[in-house]
Design a protein around this motif. Sequence first.
Motif, mmCIF file in Angstrom:
data_model
loop_
_atom_site.group_PDB
_atom_site.id
_atom_site.type_symbol
_atom_site.label_atom_id
_atom_site.label_comp_id
_atom_site.label_asym_id
_atom_site.label_seq_id
_atom_site.Cartn_x
_atom_site.Cartn_y
_atom_site.Cartn_z
ATOM 1 N N GLY A 24 31.896 39.219 36.005
ATOM 2 C CA GLY A 24 32.038 37.997 36.793
ATOM 3 C C GLY A 24 33.476 37.524 36.881
ATOM 4 O O GLY A 24 34.384 38.299 37.110
ATOM 5 N N ARG A 25 33.676 36.248 36.676
ATOM 6 C CA ARG A 25 35.007 35.650 36.792
ATOM 7 C C ARG A 25 35.937 36.044 35.643
ATOM 8 O O ARG A 25 37.124 35.764 35.692
ATOM 9 C CB ARG A 25 34.884 34.128 36.868
ATOM 10 N N TRP A 37 42.345 32.877 30.162
ATOM 11 C CA TRP A 37 40.946 32.638 29.793
ATOM 12 C C TRP A 37 40.568 31.195 30.080
ATOM 13 O O TRP A 37 39.482 30.910 30.568
ATOM 14 C CB TRP A 37 40.724 32.956 28.310
ATOM 15 N N ARG A 38 41.466 30.275 29.773
ATOM 16 C CA ARG A 38 41.208 28.854 30.005
ATOM 17 C C ARG A 38 40.929 28.601 31.490
ATOM 18 O O ARG A 38 40.000 27.882 31.843
ATOM 19 C CB ARG A 38 42.431 28.058 29.543
ATOM 20 N N GLU A 39 41.755 29.189 32.340
ATOM 21 C CA GLU A 39 41.594 29.016 33.784
ATOM 22 C C GLU A 39 40.299 29.652 34.279
ATOM 23 O O GLU A 39 39.608 29.083 35.127
ATOM 24 C CB GLU A 39 42.816 29.575 34.506
ATOM 25 N N ALA A 40 39.961 30.825 33.733
ATOM 26 C CA ALA A 40 38.715 31.489 34.138
ATOM 27 C C ALA A 40 37.498 30.672 33.704
ATOM 28 O O ALA A 40 36.543 30.514 34.476
ATOM 29 C CB ALA A 40 38.653 32.898 33.551
ATOM 30 N N LEU A 41 37.536 30.146 32.484
ATOM 31 C CA LEU A 41 36.426 29.315 32.017
ATOM 32 C C LEU A 41 36.305 28.037 32.848
ATOM 33 O O LEU A 41 35.194 27.587 33.146
ATOM 34 C CB LEU A 41 36.592 28.964 30.539
ATOM 35 N N ALA A 42 37.432 27.475 33.245
ATOM 36 C CA ALA A 42 37.403 26.278 34.095
ATOM 37 C C ALA A 42 36.754 26.607 35.436
ATOM 38 O O ALA A 42 35.971 25.805 35.970
ATOM 39 C CB ALA A 42 38.816 25.735 34.294
ATOM 40 N N ALA A 43 37.049 27.780 35.982
ATOM 41 C CA ALA A 43 36.445 28.195 37.257
ATOM 42 C C ALA A 43 34.931 28.340 37.112
ATOM 43 O O ALA A 43 34.169 27.939 38.000
ATOM 44 C CB ALA A 43 37.064 29.507 37.741
ATOM 45 N N VAL A 44 34.492 28.889 35.986
ATOM 46 C CA VAL A 44 33.060 29.042 35.732
ATOM 47 C C VAL A 44 32.411 27.665 35.597
ATOM 48 O O VAL A 44 31.343 27.406 36.165
ATOM 49 C CB VAL A 44 32.800 29.909 34.470
ATOM 50 N N ALA A 47 32.091 25.999 38.911
ATOM 51 C CA ALA A 47 31.029 26.600 39.721
ATOM 52 C C ALA A 47 29.653 26.081 39.297
ATOM 53 O O ALA A 47 28.678 26.232 40.032
ATOM 54 C CB ALA A 47 31.081 28.127 39.617
ATOM 55 N N GLY A 48 29.573 25.494 38.108
ATOM 56 C CA GLY A 48 28.317 24.910 37.632
ATOM 57 C C GLY A 48 27.280 25.921 37.185
ATOM 58 O O GLY A 48 26.106 25.592 37.048
ATOM 59 N N ASP A 49 27.706 27.142 36.917
ATOM 60 C CA ASP A 49 26.778 28.185 36.487
ATOM 61 C C ASP A 49 26.705 28.174 34.957
ATOM 62 O O ASP A 49 27.523 28.783 34.285
ATOM 63 C CB ASP A 49 27.243 29.546 37.007
ATOM 64 N N HIS A 50 25.732 27.471 34.420
ATOM 65 C CA HIS A 50 25.636 27.299 32.962
ATOM 66 C C HIS A 50 25.331 28.606 32.241
ATOM 67 O O HIS A 50 25.796 28.817 31.124
ATOM 68 C CB HIS A 50 24.593 26.235 32.630
#
Length: 176
Positions: A24-25, A37-44, A47-50
């Motif tokens: 995924g992201r 990683w911080r930026e990727a987690l923020a994108a996730v 996106a609201g995909d829990h």
Amino acid sequence: LLLRPSARNYASAIDMYLKGKILGRLAPVRSQGPQAWREALAAVRDAGDHEELGTAEGVLLTRAEAIEATKGTEAAQQFAGVALGTHTPSRLHFNEWAASIVHLEKKTQDQMKKDVGTLIERFHNLEQITPQAVRKWVNELTIRPSAPASASSVKRMVSFWRSFWRFLVKAEAVPP
């Protein structure tokens, strides 16, 4: 706390991550530093995909464990803290600060960058920089056997560190 995905999804995600397959992201950050990683987690999160967030945090935990095994607990905690957004890298605003002092003489700029660079090397994240921690470090600098810092050097360093801190306050990176 890290969210835990279902055991099946987590195991599959870890397997994919370890094999270098797309996840995924997180695909672009597999071997990157904690800020990516911080930026990727923020994108996730955005996106609201829990479910994906839980999987991503599980993969991050695995990455932190690998760092701990090779570089130690402190390095793993630093990585995870930055990646999860609980720590702010001290170097994050360094270039902006350096750009703000270009009006000064080149020699002064160079010394300021060197002294603030030592602060950043000592305190990897902004949350570590407290008056008590800095006082303790200054004391260590003045009594180190190899090359104790003189009173005038300490005064200069502290002045430059304060300049950096004032910049961080103005940038709202730290509380006043």
